[in-house]
Motif scaffolding. Structure first.
Motif, PDB file in Angstrom:
ATOM      1  N   PHE A   1      52.973  32.682  38.786  1.00 19.09           N
ATOM      2  CA  PHE A   1      54.079  33.115  39.625  1.00 19.09           C
ATOM      3  C   PHE A   1      54.801  31.851  40.060  1.00 19.09           C
ATOM      4  CE2 PHE A   1      50.842  36.467  40.343  1.00 19.09           C
ATOM      5  CZ  PHE A   1      51.568  37.588  39.961  1.00 19.09           C
TER       6      PHE A   1
ATOM      7  N   ASN B   1      52.865  28.571  40.501  1.00 17.77           N
ATOM      8  CA  ASN B   1      51.480  28.894  40.830  1.00 17.77           C
ATOM      9  C   ASN B   1      50.769  29.545  39.634  1.00 17.77           C
ATOM     10  OD1 ASN B   1      49.131  29.614  42.081  1.00 17.77           O
ATOM     11  ND2 ASN B   1      50.060  31.017  43.568  1.00 17.77           N
TER      12      ASN B   1
ATOM     13  N   VAL C   1      48.043  31.323  38.284  1.00 20.98           N
ATOM     14  CA  VAL C   1      46.982  32.123  38.906  1.00 20.98           C
ATOM     15  C   VAL C   1      45.851  32.420  37.920  1.00 20.98           C
ATOM     16  CG1 VAL C   1      46.458  34.272  40.108  1.00 20.98           C
ATOM     17  CG2 VAL C   1      48.618  33.132  40.535  1.00 20.98           C
TER      18      VAL C   1
ATOM     19  N   PRO D   1      37.161  33.941  45.861  1.00 21.04           N
ATOM     20  CA  PRO D   1      37.814  33.636  47.136  1.00 21.04           C
ATOM     21  C   PRO D   1      39.196  34.287  47.236  1.00 21.04           C
ATOM     22  CG  PRO D   1      37.177  31.623  45.959  1.00 21.04           C
ATOM     23  CD  PRO D   1      36.909  32.762  45.043  1.00 21.04           C
ATOM     24  N   ASN D   2      39.720  34.369  48.450  1.00 19.66           N
ATOM     25  CA  ASN D   2      41.083  34.886  48.635  1.00 19.66           C
ATOM     26  C   ASN D   2      42.043  34.085  47.763  1.00 19.66           C
ATOM     27  OD1 ASN D   2      40.160  36.559  50.676  1.00 19.66           O
ATOM     28  ND2 ASN D   2      40.598  35.071  52.277  1.00 19.66           N
ATOM     29  N   GLY D   3      42.934  34.784  47.117  1.00 25.97           N
ATOM     30  CA  GLY D   3      43.947  34.102  46.310  1.00 25.97           C
ATOM     31  C   GLY D   3      43.445  33.655  44.947  1.00 25.97           C
ATOM     32  N   SER D   4      42.230  34.064  44.560  1.00 25.70           N
ATOM     33  CA  SER D   4      41.693  33.599  43.278  1.00 25.70           C
ATOM     34  C   SER D   4      42.228  34.414  42.098  1.00 25.70           C
ATOM     35  CB  SER D   4      40.161  33.636  43.299  1.00 25.70           C
ATOM     36  OG  SER D   4      39.708  34.937  43.584  1.00 25.70           O
ATOM     37  N   GLY D   5      42.959  35.488  42.377  1.00 27.84           N
ATOM     38  CA  GLY D   5      43.599  36.225  41.282  1.00 27.84           C
ATOM     39  C   GLY D   5      42.953  37.565  40.962  1.00 27.84           C
ATOM     40  N   LYS D   6      42.117  38.072  41.868  1.00 28.35           N
ATOM     41  CA  LYS D   6      41.448  39.350  41.613  1.00 28.35           C
ATOM     42  C   LYS D   6      42.469  40.482  41.430  1.00 28.35           C
ATOM     43  CE  LYS D   6      39.136  38.998  45.513  1.00 28.35           C
ATOM     44  NZ  LYS D   6      39.489  37.634  45.958  1.00 28.35           N
ATOM     45  N   THR D   7      43.415  40.549  42.385  1.00 28.54           N
ATOM     46  CA  THR D   7      44.418  41.616  42.305  1.00 28.54           C
ATOM     47  C   THR D   7      45.309  41.423  41.082  1.00 28.54           C
ATOM     48  OG1 THR D   7      44.362  41.748  44.703  1.00 28.54           O
ATOM     49  CG2 THR D   7      46.207  42.817  43.631  1.00 28.54           C
ATOM     50  N   THR D   8      45.643  40.180  40.784  1.00 28.42           N
ATOM     51  CA  THR D   8      46.489  39.899  39.617  1.00 28.42           C
ATOM     52  C   THR D   8      45.781  40.345  38.336  1.00 28.42           C
ATOM     53  OG1 THR D   8      47.458  38.026  40.796  1.00 28.42           O
ATOM     54  CG2 THR D   8      47.756  38.069  38.404  1.00 28.42           C
TER      55      THR D   8
HETATM   56  P1  ADP Z   1      43.238  37.842  45.325  1.00 27.60           P
HETATM   57  O1  ADP Z   1      43.389  39.287  45.002  1.00 27.60           O
HETATM   58  O2  ADP Z   1      42.073  37.198  44.641  1.00 27.60           O
HETATM   59  O3  ADP Z   1      43.247  37.520  46.789  1.00 27.60           O
HETATM   60  P2  ADP Z   1      45.910  37.649  44.192  1.00 27.60           P
HETATM   61  O4  ADP Z   1      45.794  38.025  42.758  1.00 27.60           O
HETATM   62  O5  ADP Z   1      46.453  38.646  45.134  1.00 27.60           O
HETATM   63  O6  ADP Z   1      44.505  37.085  44.703  1.00 27.60           O
HETATM   64  O7  ADP Z   1      46.823  36.361  44.304  1.00 27.60           O
HETATM   65  C1  ADP Z   1      46.592  35.156  43.595  1.00 27.60           C
HETATM   66  C2  ADP Z   1      47.730  34.198  43.860  1.00 27.60           C
HETATM   67  O8  ADP Z   1      48.913  34.696  43.255  1.00 27.60           O
HETATM   68  C3  ADP Z   1      48.049  33.990  45.326  1.00 27.60           C
HETATM   69  O9  ADP Z   1      48.365  32.630  45.520  1.00 27.60           O
HETATM   70  C4  ADP Z   1      49.263  34.871  45.539  1.00 27.60           C
HETATM   71  O10 ADP Z   1      50.079  34.349  46.559  1.00 27.60           O
HETATM   72  C5  ADP Z   1      49.952  34.805  44.196  1.00 27.60           C
HETATM   73  N1  ADP Z   1      50.719  36.030  43.889  1.00 27.60           N
HETATM   74  C6  ADP Z   1      50.187  37.255  43.653  1.00 27.60           C
HETATM   75  N2  ADP Z   1      51.150  38.142  43.360  1.00 27.60           N
HETATM   76  C7  ADP Z   1      52.335  37.494  43.416  1.00 27.60           C
HETATM   77  C8  ADP Z   1      53.702  37.856  43.214  1.00 27.60           C
HETATM   78  N3  ADP Z   1      54.056  39.095  42.867  1.00 27.60           N
HETATM   79  N4  ADP Z   1      54.636  36.891  43.355  1.00 27.60           N
HETATM   80  C9  ADP Z   1      54.281  35.620  43.685  1.00 27.60           C
HETATM   81  N5  ADP Z   1      53.024  35.205  43.885  1.00 27.60           N
HETATM   82  C10 ADP Z   1      52.054  36.106  43.754  1.00 27.60           C
END
Ligand code: ADP
Length: 237
Positions: free
Chosen positions: A12, A15, A17, A36-43
């Motif tokens: 992104f 960044n 990810v 950890p938070n921000g490690s990309g689980k949701t992504t």
């Molecule tokens: P987790 O679920 O592990 O906490 P995320 O996958 O939500 O992590 O996010 C990983 C990184 O990607 C974070 O730094 C977050 O800010 C960034 N990020 C996630 N989605 C977006 C997006 N749509 N646009 C910009 N940055 C994003």
């Protein structure tokens, strides 16, 4: 193979990810996605769902590549982390709406009873507590019968009774041969439910294995400490 991921990259802006995720997910197991938070689980989860388009790499779900193939999503039941329900419609209207959208066979009655939602069916979503909203979220996910279930923080806000019901529900689905991918901050829940741990760190799968393997690798005796210690051990999975 339920899911196969090769060399997945996603950034992104500047960044980066996901930096080359390779992963295979087998049928009939419960996988916990940790990191950890921000490690990309949701992504990672959103990439599997087709809600995030990768920059590079391939994903196959149930043996078909997902690129330009939206139909595979019908085979996934997804529980989003924060259910942003329309506030002014009633619970039963929402259930009907989702049923119409999915247009698949559904079985909501037993779930409504299981989670004690009958008294709330005629209430507007804006009037419900967080935990009750989560129960509605769970009904909407489990009322369909898909081979792959993805749950993002499913325990959020649940009371102990509902938590027990949820765990039973997940085990039941597993017993039917379904594959379950789950994220959770509650280590006790993960320890109880997960067959395999997927630990994401700095854009890669840092560890993949059973809890027993994780304890051995980290030389710990309890799971929570093993997770905390995971990044200080030397070798990669
Ligand atoms: P987790 O679920 O592990 O906490 P995320 O996958 O939500 O992590 O996010 C990983 C990184 O990607 C974070 O730094 C977050 O800010 C960034 N990020 C996630 N989605 C977006 C997006 N749509 N646009 C910009 N940055 C994003």
């Amino acid at each position: 193979m339920t899911i196969e991921i090769n060399d997945l990259h996603k950034q992104f802006g500047k960044n980066q990810v996901l930096k080359g995720v390779d992963l295979t997910i087998d049928q009939g197991q419960i996988y916990a996605v940790l990191g950890p938070n921000g490690s990309g689980k949701t992504t990672l989860i959103k990439s599997i769902l087709g809600m995030v388009i990768p920059d590079k790499g391939n994903i196959s779900v149930l043996d078909s590549p997902i690129k330009k193939n939206w139909k595979y999503r019908k085979k996934i039941d997804y529980l989003p982390q924060i259910a942003n329900f329309p506030p002014n419609i009633k619970v039963k209207e929402l259930i009907h709406m989702i049923k119409d959208l999915r247009n698949s066979p559904s079985e909501e009655e037993t779930l409504i009873t299981l989670f004690g939602l009958k008294p709330f069916l005629n209430k507007k979503l804006s009037t419900l507590s967080g935990g009750t909203k989560q129960k509605v979220n769970i009904v909407l996910t489990f009322m369909f019968d898909s081979p792959l279930i993805i749950l993002d923080e499913p325990t959020t806000g649940l009371d102990p009774k509902a938590l027990i019901r949820l765990k039973g529900l997940i085990q039941n689905e597993k017993a039917k041969g379904k594959t379950i991918l789950v994220t959770s901050h509650i280590m006790q829940f993960v320890e109880e439910m997960a067959d395999e741990i997927l630990y994401l760190l700095e854009g890669e799968i840092y560890f993949k294995g059973s809890i027993k393997e994780l304890l051995e690798r980290t030389d710990q005796t309890d799971f929570e400490h093993a997770i905390a210690a995971i990044t200080t051990t030397e070798s990669h999975a």
